[in-house]
Design a protein around this motif. Structure first.
Motif, PDB file in Angstrom:
ATOM      1  N   PHE A 116      25.665 -80.513  -8.242  1.00  0.00           N
ATOM      2  CA  PHE A 116      25.440 -79.985  -6.982  1.00  0.00           C
ATOM      3  C   PHE A 116      25.665 -78.557  -6.750  1.00  0.00           C
ATOM      4  CE2 PHE A 116      27.758 -79.338  -2.936  1.00  0.00           C
ATOM      5  CZ  PHE A 116      26.834 -79.101  -2.095  1.00  0.00           C
ATOM      6  N   GLY A 117      26.931 -78.110  -7.167  1.00  0.00           N
ATOM      7  CA  GLY A 117      27.462 -77.001  -7.287  1.00  0.00           C
ATOM      8  C   GLY A 117      26.351 -75.673  -7.952  1.00  0.00           C
ATOM      9  N   GLY A 118      25.934 -76.436  -9.136  1.00  0.00           N
ATOM     10  CA  GLY A 118      25.144 -75.649 -10.018  1.00  0.00           C
ATOM     11  C   GLY A 118      23.826 -75.219  -9.225  1.00  0.00           C
ATOM     12  N   GLU A 119      23.211 -76.404  -8.824  1.00  0.00           N
ATOM     13  CA  GLU A 119      21.914 -76.155  -8.343  1.00  0.00           C
ATOM     14  C   GLU A 119      21.881 -75.136  -7.163  1.00  0.00           C
ATOM     15  OE1 GLU A 119      18.571 -76.706  -5.838  1.00  0.00           O
ATOM     16  OE2 GLU A 119      20.687 -76.964  -5.086  1.00  0.00           O
ATOM     17  N   TRP A 120      22.907 -74.926  -6.153  1.00  0.00           N
ATOM     18  CA  TRP A 120      23.037 -74.156  -5.043  1.00  0.00           C
ATOM     19  C   TRP A 120      23.023 -72.655  -5.791  1.00  0.00           C
ATOM     20  CZ3 TRP A 120      25.415 -69.532  -3.835  1.00  0.00           C
ATOM     21  CH2 TRP A 120      25.208 -69.267  -2.564  1.00  0.00           C
ATOM     22  N   ALA A 121      23.742 -72.230  -6.682  1.00  0.00           N
ATOM     23  CA  ALA A 121      23.740 -71.132  -7.369  1.00  0.00           C
ATOM     24  C   ALA A 121      22.860 -70.658  -8.077  1.00  0.00           C
ATOM     25  CB  ALA A 121      24.902 -71.184  -8.405  1.00  0.00           C
ATOM     26  N   ALA A 122      21.840 -71.370  -8.867  1.00  0.00           N
ATOM     27  CA  ALA A 122      20.729 -71.027  -9.540  1.00  0.00           C
ATOM     28  C   ALA A 122      19.628 -70.812  -8.776  1.00  0.00           C
ATOM     29  CB  ALA A 122      20.476 -72.397 -10.546  1.00  0.00           C
ATOM     30  N   GLY A 123      19.710 -71.727  -7.638  1.00  0.00           N
ATOM     31  CA  GLY A 123      18.579 -71.560  -6.398  1.00  0.00           C
ATOM     32  C   GLY A 123      18.582 -70.321  -5.713  1.00  0.00           C
ATOM     33  N   ALA A 124      20.084 -69.985  -5.484  1.00  0.00           N
ATOM     34  CA  ALA A 124      20.117 -68.983  -4.514  1.00  0.00           C
ATOM     35  C   ALA A 124      19.782 -67.761  -5.270  1.00  0.00           C
ATOM     36  CB  ALA A 124      21.683 -68.854  -4.278  1.00  0.00           C
ATOM     37  N   VAL A 125      20.055 -67.524  -6.416  1.00  0.00           N
ATOM     38  CA  VAL A 125      19.805 -66.332  -7.296  1.00  0.00           C
ATOM     39  C   VAL A 125      18.152 -66.166  -7.406  1.00  0.00           C
ATOM     40  CG1 VAL A 125      19.780 -64.753  -9.314  1.00  0.00           C
ATOM     41  CG2 VAL A 125      21.873 -66.163  -8.286  1.00  0.00           C
ATOM     42  N   PRO A 335      27.907 -69.154   6.413  1.00  0.00           N
ATOM     43  CA  PRO A 335      27.414 -69.760   5.183  1.00  0.00           C
ATOM     44  C   PRO A 335      25.977 -69.368   4.955  1.00  0.00           C
ATOM     45  CG  PRO A 335      28.646 -71.539   6.116  1.00  0.00           C
ATOM     46  CD  PRO A 335      28.581 -70.395   7.193  1.00  0.00           C
ATOM     47  N   ALA A 336      25.260 -69.399   5.986  1.00  0.00           N
ATOM     48  CA  ALA A 336      23.719 -68.952   5.974  1.00  0.00           C
ATOM     49  C   ALA A 336      23.413 -67.625   5.564  1.00  0.00           C
ATOM     50  CB  ALA A 336      23.027 -69.531   7.192  1.00  0.00           C
ATOM     51  N   SER A 337      24.490 -66.612   5.893  1.00  0.00           N
ATOM     52  CA  SER A 337      24.471 -65.258   5.417  1.00  0.00           C
ATOM     53  C   SER A 337      24.895 -64.904   4.105  1.00  0.00           C
ATOM     54  CB  SER A 337      25.322 -64.472   6.309  1.00  0.00           C
ATOM     55  OG  SER A 337      24.801 -65.065   7.776  1.00  0.00           O
ATOM     56  N   MET A 338      25.814 -65.695   3.543  1.00  0.00           N
ATOM     57  CA  MET A 338      26.476 -65.301   2.232  1.00  0.00           C
ATOM     58  C   MET A 338      25.355 -65.013   1.217  1.00  0.00           C
ATOM     59  SD  MET A 338      30.018 -66.605   2.238  1.00  0.00           S
ATOM     60  CE  MET A 338      29.522 -68.781   2.160  1.00  0.00           C
ATOM     61  N   GLY A 339      24.300 -66.002   0.962  1.00  0.00           N
ATOM     62  CA  GLY A 339      23.362 -65.745  -0.082  1.00  0.00           C
ATOM     63  C   GLY A 339      22.811 -64.550  -0.316  1.00  0.00           C
ATOM     64  N   ALA A 340      22.173 -64.096   0.801  1.00  0.00           N
ATOM     65  CA  ALA A 340      21.764 -62.684   0.752  1.00  0.00           C
ATOM     66  C   ALA A 340      22.679 -61.614   0.258  1.00  0.00           C
ATOM     67  CB  ALA A 340      20.880 -62.427   2.344  1.00  0.00           C
ATOM     68  N   LEU A 341      23.760 -61.632   0.994  1.00  0.00           N
ATOM     69  CA  LEU A 341      24.577 -60.653   0.812  1.00  0.00           C
ATOM     70  C   LEU A 341      25.298 -60.442  -0.622  1.00  0.00           C
ATOM     71  CD1 LEU A 341      26.606 -58.353   1.794  1.00  0.00           C
ATOM     72  CD2 LEU A 341      28.184 -60.046   2.369  1.00  0.00           C
ATOM     73  N   PHE A 342      25.616 -61.847  -1.157  1.00  0.00           N
ATOM     74  CA  PHE A 342      26.278 -61.702  -2.567  1.00  0.00           C
ATOM     75  C   PHE A 342      25.267 -61.419  -3.512  1.00  0.00           C
ATOM     76  CE2 PHE A 342      29.721 -65.345  -1.342  1.00  0.00           C
ATOM     77  CZ  PHE A 342      30.406 -64.064  -0.806  1.00  0.00           C
ATOM     78  N   ASN A 343      24.033 -61.681  -3.402  1.00  0.00           N
ATOM     79  CA  ASN A 343      23.034 -61.583  -4.331  1.00  0.00           C
ATOM     80  C   ASN A 343      22.726 -59.828  -4.415  1.00  0.00           C
ATOM     81  OD1 ASN A 343      21.359 -63.601  -5.860  1.00  0.00           O
ATOM     82  ND2 ASN A 343      21.627 -64.639  -3.966  1.00  0.00           N
ATOM     83  N   GLU A 344      22.855 -59.154  -3.191  1.00  0.00           N
ATOM     84  CA  GLU A 344      22.537 -57.869  -3.231  1.00  0.00           C
ATOM     85  C   GLU A 344      23.752 -56.953  -3.652  1.00  0.00           C
ATOM     86  OE1 GLU A 344      19.464 -58.558   0.603  1.00  0.00           O
ATOM     87  OE2 GLU A 344      21.536 -57.789   0.914  1.00  0.00           O
ATOM     88  N   LEU A 345      24.978 -57.750  -3.924  1.00  0.00           N
ATOM     89  CA  LEU A 345      26.010 -56.839  -4.391  1.00  0.00           C
ATOM     90  C   LEU A 345      26.139 -56.660  -5.703  1.00  0.00           C
ATOM     91  CD1 LEU A 345      29.055 -58.610  -2.242  1.00  0.00           C
ATOM     92  CD2 LEU A 345      27.809 -56.257  -1.941  1.00  0.00           C
ATOM     93  N   TYR A 346      25.351 -57.266  -6.673  1.00  0.00           N
ATOM     94  CA  TYR A 346      25.195 -57.386  -8.069  1.00  0.00           C
ATOM     95  C   TYR A 346      24.144 -56.955  -8.713  1.00  0.00           C
ATOM     96  CZ  TYR A 346      29.869 -59.834  -7.605  1.00  0.00           C
ATOM     97  OH  TYR A 346      31.002 -59.939  -7.284  1.00  0.00           O
TER      98      TYR A 346
END
Length: 431
Positions: A116-125, A335-346
């Motif tokens: 479950f945790g892995g699916e979120w990480a891969a899907g978010a990126v 939580p809905a905001s973190m996906g966009a922010l984290f992806n744009e940091l790296y």
């Protein structure tokens, strides 16, 4: 609100629906356990502590799964990692239906959490790299609302199964249905393309693809990335900590200190689920309108105000029920905001690793916040303990986001780093 959806390409839409479906099905499988806890306790005569251990083990495993899947997505590709993680959590959810005792269930449920945790990480990126810059916040926030869709589906499935079947059979059938997400793999294989951003990576980012996994971990803690990673992880701690401190103990507070029996009905669940869904959609719009930092700051400050009002104002039974809407609404926005922010940091070569670490480090550490509430409640009222704990967590969110750059409009294909995090990153030029 959804005009942006008509402006994106066919591949962007297919990727959106693949991630939306994956997260909704994730939520369906995960939320089932909280609904069937009484039936499992009755069948195996386990204690509430043992039932709680299942939740804790699943949470830690999901964090580890997210971190590892993030690294794998940098090495093997986003789409391939997404397929593997979906298959992983679907299979182990299905196997939970056939467990014969508590130890077996604990092991399989833990493995389900890993997927479950892995699916979120891969899907978010995957989602972040596929959607165009000007719509990334709206898409990422809207996809997060899929959690509410899956949660609602789990409640409906629970009501249906437990009305038609005896409890000892109903919970097994529910977990058996958990194999359904595996069908999503067929859609992903046929319709979702791997992002082409690797062609725009810097030479250093390309080199990291040939390094062992340890190189990726070291990369996000390199001198020019360390501060960003630590602050991002701190943001994850505050966001998850506030949510779990509040949602873990709130039902107990309402029942034992406010004596509100109406909150044990389906109406309460409907209010919370609807609020979460709406909070995700509104934050999605704000992310691309006012930016990542202002959106997170707004929701964090509103969380503190709402929690204090909800816990300390002399509200009546009906008022408490309806006041649950703003409580769930603001809790969903962060939580809905973190996906966009984290992806744009790296940069691209380490994006999956960085996103997976920041989000899931927060998930692991947040497990201590509900424990802290329980400890503090021995010397003060439960409501006061929840209020202090949640306010502390959301204060961490405010502090950390103030130290991060504004990244709205940043082109993910550009791997250039801004080592001075006090200066906002320059948005990418619009074409």
């Amino acid at each position: 609100m959804f005009k942006w959806f008509s402006e994106i390409s066919g591949n962007e839409r297919r990727t959106f629906w693949a991630c939306f479906g994956g997260w909704a099905l994730d939520s369906l499988d995960v939320q089932m356990f909280s609904l069937v806890i009484p039936a499992i306790i009755a069948e195996w005569s386990i204690s509430r502590t043992q039932a709680g251990l299942v939740s804790g083990a699943t949470l830690v495993a999901s964090a580890l799964g997210g971190w590892i899947a993030g690294m794998l997505s940098d090495r093997l590709g986003r789409v391939r990692t997404l397929q593997w993680t979906v298959a992983f959590f679907a299979v182990f959810t299905f196997l939970c239906a056939f467990t014969q005792n508590y130890p077996q269930f604990l092991v399989l449920k833990t493995l389900q959490g890993f997927g479950f945790g892995g699916e979120w990480a891969a899907g978010a990126v995957l989602m972040a790299e596929t959607i165009r810059n000007e719509h990334r916040g709206k898409a990422m926030g809207t996809v997060q609302s899929a959690w509410a869709v899956g949660w609602g589906a789990a409640v409906l499935l629970y009501l249906l199964m437990f009305s038609l079947l005896p409890g000892q059979t109903a919970w097994r059938v529910m977990f058996g249905i958990g194999i359904v997400p595996a069908l999503l793999i067929l859609y992903v294989r046929r319709g979702v393309q791997e992002p082409t951003l690797s062609a725009h990576m810097t030479r250093a980012a390309r080199a990291r693809h040939d390094e062992p996994a340890s190189g990726l971990i070291v990369g996000i803690f390199a001198p020019n990335m360390r501060r960003m990673t630590l602050i991002g992880a701190l943001l994850g701690v505050g966001a998850h900590g506030g949510y779990y401190a509040l949602m873990t103990w709130l039902p107990t507070f309402l029942k034992t200190e406010r004596h509100l029996s109406v909150l044990s009905t389906g109406g309460y669940l409907a209010v919370v689920i609807t609020a979460f869904f709406c909070g995700c959609l509104v934050s999605a719009q704000l992310l691309d309108r006012i930016g990542r930092r202002k959106t997170i700051l707004t929701f964090a400050i509103c969380c503190v105000i709402t929690v204090i009002a909800y816990l300390f104002l002399p509200l009546g039974n009906t008022a408490m029920l309806f006041f649950g809407f703003p409580l769930g609404f603001f809790a969903a926005g962060i939580p809905a905001s973190m996906g966009a922010l984290f992806n744009e940091l790296y940069p691209g070569g380490m994006r999956g690793t960085g996103v997976g670490f920041c989000y899931n480090f927060g998930r692991v550490v947040s497990a201590g916040f509900p424990v802290l509430v329980g400890h503090m409640s021995a010397n003060m009222s439960l409501g006061t303990a929840i209020g202090i704990d949640a306010a502390l967590a959301y204060a961490i969110v405010v502090l950390s986001v103030l130290m991060l750059p504004e990244t709205r409009g940043r082109a993910l294909g550009e791997a250039a780093l801004d080592t001075d995090l006090r200066r906002p990153l320059s948005p990418a030029p619009r074409h």
